[in-house]
Structure formats: structure tokens, C-alpha cells
Design a protein around this motif. Structure first.
Motif, PDB file in Angstrom:
ATOM      1  N   CYS A 105      -7.114   2.378  -8.097  1.00  0.00           N
ATOM      2  CA  CYS A 105      -7.109   2.798  -6.697  1.00  0.00           C
ATOM      3  C   CYS A 105      -8.525   2.690  -6.128  1.00  0.00           C
ATOM      4  O   CYS A 105      -9.490   2.536  -6.861  1.00  0.00           O
ATOM      5  CB  CYS A 105      -6.630   4.241  -6.572  1.00  0.00           C
ATOM      6  SG  CYS A 105      -4.918   4.474  -7.036  1.00  0.00           S
ATOM      7  N   LYS A 137       0.849  -1.190   0.000  1.00  0.00           N
ATOM      8  CA  LYS A 137       0.000   0.000   0.000  1.00  0.00           C
ATOM      9  C   LYS A 137       0.886   1.240   0.000  1.00  0.00           C
ATOM     10  O   LYS A 137       1.726   1.422   0.874  1.00  0.00           O
ATOM     11  CB  LYS A 137      -0.923  -0.013   1.211  1.00  0.00           C
ATOM     12  CG  LYS A 137      -2.057   0.967   1.094  1.00  0.00           C
ATOM     13  CD  LYS A 137      -3.107   0.706   2.127  1.00  0.00           C
ATOM     14  CE  LYS A 137      -4.334   1.504   1.791  1.00  0.00           C
ATOM     15  NZ  LYS A 137      -5.443   1.185   2.652  1.00  0.00           N
ATOM     16  N   SER A 138       0.695   2.100  -0.990  1.00  0.00           N
ATOM     17  CA  SER A 138       1.518   3.291  -1.122  1.00  0.00           C
ATOM     18  C   SER A 138       0.869   4.473  -0.408  1.00  0.00           C
ATOM     19  O   SER A 138      -0.322   4.467  -0.101  1.00  0.00           O
ATOM     20  CB  SER A 138       1.706   3.632  -2.594  1.00  0.00           C
ATOM     21  OG  SER A 138       0.498   4.050  -3.170  1.00  0.00           O
ATOM     22  N   ALA A 139       1.666   5.496  -0.184  1.00  0.00           N
ATOM     23  CA  ALA A 139       1.149   6.718   0.438  1.00  0.00           C
ATOM     24  C   ALA A 139       0.140   7.388  -0.478  1.00  0.00           C
ATOM     25  O   ALA A 139      -0.864   7.948  -0.019  1.00  0.00           O
ATOM     26  CB  ALA A 139       2.297   7.667   0.754  1.00  0.00           C
ATOM     27  N   ILE A 140       0.363   7.313  -1.779  1.00  0.00           N
ATOM     28  CA  ILE A 140      -0.573   7.895  -2.741  1.00  0.00           C
ATOM     29  C   ILE A 140      -1.893   7.133  -2.701  1.00  0.00           C
ATOM     30  O   ILE A 140      -2.966   7.733  -2.704  1.00  0.00           O
ATOM     31  CB  ILE A 140       0.024   7.885  -4.160  1.00  0.00           C
ATOM     32  CG1 ILE A 140       1.251   8.789  -4.218  1.00  0.00           C
ATOM     33  CG2 ILE A 140      -1.005   8.313  -5.195  1.00  0.00           C
ATOM     34  CD1 ILE A 140       2.043   8.686  -5.498  1.00  0.00           C
ATOM     35  N   GLU A 171      -3.141   5.468  -0.209  1.00  0.00           N
ATOM     36  CA  GLU A 171      -3.824   5.808   1.041  1.00  0.00           C
ATOM     37  C   GLU A 171      -4.488   7.171   0.952  1.00  0.00           C
ATOM     38  O   GLU A 171      -5.603   7.361   1.421  1.00  0.00           O
ATOM     39  CB  GLU A 171      -2.833   5.785   2.201  1.00  0.00           C
ATOM     40  CG  GLU A 171      -2.394   4.396   2.596  1.00  0.00           C
ATOM     41  CD  GLU A 171      -1.427   4.423   3.761  1.00  0.00           C
ATOM     42  OE1 GLU A 171      -1.519   5.344   4.600  1.00  0.00           O
ATOM     43  OE2 GLU A 171      -0.579   3.525   3.825  1.00  0.00           O
ATOM     44  N   PHE A 172      -3.789   8.138   0.337  1.00  0.00           N
ATOM     45  CA  PHE A 172      -4.323   9.487   0.206  1.00  0.00           C
ATOM     46  C   PHE A 172      -5.569   9.504  -0.675  1.00  0.00           C
ATOM     47  O   PHE A 172      -6.549  10.193  -0.381  1.00  0.00           O
ATOM     48  CB  PHE A 172      -3.264  10.433  -0.365  1.00  0.00           C
ATOM     49  CG  PHE A 172      -3.763  11.822  -0.616  1.00  0.00           C
ATOM     50  CD1 PHE A 172      -3.925  12.709   0.435  1.00  0.00           C
ATOM     51  CD2 PHE A 172      -4.086  12.243  -1.897  1.00  0.00           C
ATOM     52  CE1 PHE A 172      -4.397  13.999   0.219  1.00  0.00           C
ATOM     53  CE2 PHE A 172      -4.561  13.515  -2.131  1.00  0.00           C
ATOM     54  CZ  PHE A 172      -4.711  14.400  -1.073  1.00  0.00           C
TER      55      PHE A 172
END
Length: 71
Positions: A40, A8-11, A13-14
Motif C-alpha cells: 500500500c 483502488k480499494s477503500a482500504i 485509500e484509507f
């Protein structure tokens, strides 16, 4: 989860649960962006579309949905 990475990437999650507005979503780079957003966990994607090169908005949308990137 966004499939930009194996984890899971920060992008991802955002963007999770967000509503996104894209201008130029049917252009060369926009198609790639929309493809990534579809992978996503976004809530909704809105694309602003205009007629171009003698094609109506409906014709452009139909050709967009028939491309492999939309599958």
C-alpha cells in the motif's frame, strides 16, 4: 495504490499516506499484515519487536528481512 484488488480499494485509500504501528509484526499473521501494508502507499510502518525463543531483536529483524515476504 494498494494492490489488494485490481482497482483502488477503500482500504487502500484509507491507508494512503498514513503512519501505521503494528505489534506482533514478526509473528505468523503479522508478517502477512506487514506484507500487505508494504504494497500500500503508506507513509511509514513501525513494528514493535521483542526477543523470543533465545533470539535477540536484531536476530529476529535480520531473519525477517531475509524472508521472501520482505522482497
Amino acid at each position: 495504490m494498494c494492490s489488494l484488488d485490481s482497482e483502488k480499494s477503500a482500504i487502500g485509500e484509507f491507508l494512503s499516506g498514513k503512519t501505521i504501528f503494528v505489534t506482533g509484526g514478526f509473528g505468523f499473521v503479522g508478517k502477512l499484515l506487514v506484507e500487505k501494508l508494504l504494497r500500500c502507499d503508506v507513509k511509514k510502518i513501525f513494528c514493535m519487536v521483542r526477543s523470543k525463543k533465545g533470539k535477540s531483536i536484531d536476530e529476529r529483524f535480520e531473519s525477517f528481512t531475509n524472508e521472501p515476504v520482505s522482497d
